[in-house]
Write a protein that holds these residues in place. Structure first.
Motif, PDB file in Angstrom:
ATOM      1  N   ARG A   8      48.566  28.979  34.293  1.00  0.00           N
ATOM      2  CA  ARG A   8      48.310  30.384  33.971  1.00  0.00           C
ATOM      3  C   ARG A   8      49.035  31.320  34.937  1.00  0.00           C
ATOM      4  N   ASP A   9      49.283  30.847  36.138  1.00  0.00           N
ATOM      5  CA  ASP A   9      49.946  31.676  37.137  1.00  0.00           C
ATOM      6  C   ASP A   9      51.401  31.286  37.357  1.00  0.00           C
ATOM      7  N   THR A 173      50.766  40.306  33.220  1.00  0.00           N
ATOM      8  CA  THR A 173      49.775  41.057  33.970  1.00  0.00           C
ATOM      9  C   THR A 173      48.397  40.631  33.477  1.00  0.00           C
ATOM     10  N   TRP A 174      47.377  41.046  34.194  1.00  0.00           N
ATOM     11  CA  TRP A 174      46.029  40.581  33.863  1.00  0.00           C
ATOM     12  C   TRP A 174      45.092  41.749  33.598  1.00  0.00           C
ATOM     13  N   ARG A 200      39.320  36.811  32.971  1.00  0.00           N
ATOM     14  CA  ARG A 200      40.528  37.612  32.864  1.00  0.00           C
ATOM     15  C   ARG A 200      41.389  37.100  31.714  1.00  0.00           C
ATOM     16  N   SER A 202      45.459  37.237  30.103  1.00  0.00           N
ATOM     17  CA  SER A 202      46.850  37.535  30.435  1.00  0.00           C
ATOM     18  C   SER A 202      47.512  38.369  29.347  1.00  0.00           C
TER      19      SER A 202
END
Length: 254
Positions: A8-9, A173-174, A200, A202
């Motif tokens: 995810r990152d 961005t989140w 959160r 994305s």
């Protein structure tokens, strides 16, 4: 225990270390963290292998979610040892809780899916209609739109390639689940909702300051549109009075 989804990152993370947190009766393996994408939103889960301390490999089929989105299950195809051909009776025991493994994603496959998934986002820019369905594939993807208009596939291809060749940056961005719930209009899909429940969500942003597009998505994508490469609309199918299915393929039209 929840699995930390490293992808995810970092969409480009293809290897990582992790510890076994659970082994299910059907052989599915849970890890404390993973770079393997779990099937969701029309994108298939990753394949690859888990490497043990002795060098043996646990080959994986598609990675999937468990009872909820916080759990990721790695389903083995087989346990493969480098000396298996020489010694067919080599130990093929399952991993144990607490065992340390090195994760290896099938990167060529993942990268093709990243390129394809990004192409689907670009198609939703060229055809700004509600999305009724989608499936991302290694060779071909499809996106269904709630539309009745007649549109030329070559014209759509030309617009897609314009966006690809302009090489727009792509970033993530989140926003919080609450922010998404308060702004449901940013979701283009009518039937598939972005992954929520993890706190959160994305937003995949294309172009400087999201000038080209911005939409919630939990899939994996490339970092600039040029990476998508040559794509084209192979076919537009009528799937009802107000539904059109677009089939995207790599390469140039034949």
């Amino acid at each position: 225990m929840p699995t930390l989804p490293l992808y995810r990152d970092d969409f480009y993370l293809s290897t990582a270390e992790a510890y076994v947190s659970a082994v299910h009766d059907d052989g599915a393996i849970e890890l404390d963290q993973t770079c393997f994408y779990a099937a969701s939103g029309g994108q298939p889960g990753d394949t690859g292998f888990l490497e043990r301390a002795d060098g043996s490999r646990i080959m994986l089929g598609e990675t999937r979610h468990g009872a909820d989105k916080s759990i990721i299950l790695h389903h083995p195809l087989e346990l493969f040892h480098s000396d298996m051909l020489k010694n067919p009776t080599a130990d093929q025991s399952a991993p144990v809780v607490g065992e340390k493994l090195v994760l290896h994603v099938d990167w060529p496959r993942r990268y093709r899916l990243m390129r394809m998934h990004t192409a689907c986002h670009l198609l939703s820019v060229v055809c700004p209609f509600p999305i009724t369905g989608a499936a991302v594939g290694e060779e071909e993807s499809r996106v269904d739109f709630d539309m009745s208009e007649t549109i030329d596939k070559d014209a759509v291809t030309a617009e897609l390639m314009r966006l690809v060749n302009e090489n727009h940056p792509i970033s993530v961005t989140w926003i919080t689940d609450a922010e998404l719930a308060a702004n449901p209009g940013i979701v283009k899909s009518k039937n598939v909702r972005p992954p929520m429940g993890l706190g959160r969500v994305s937003l995949v942003c294309i172009g400087e300051n999201s000038a080209v597009d911005s939409q919630p998505c939990g899939g994996t994508h490339v970092s600039e549109t040029q990476e998508v490469g040559a794509i084209h609309i192979a076919k537009i199918e009528k799937k009802g009075k107000e539904n059109r299915r677009f089939r995207i393929r790599f390469g140039v039209p034949e």
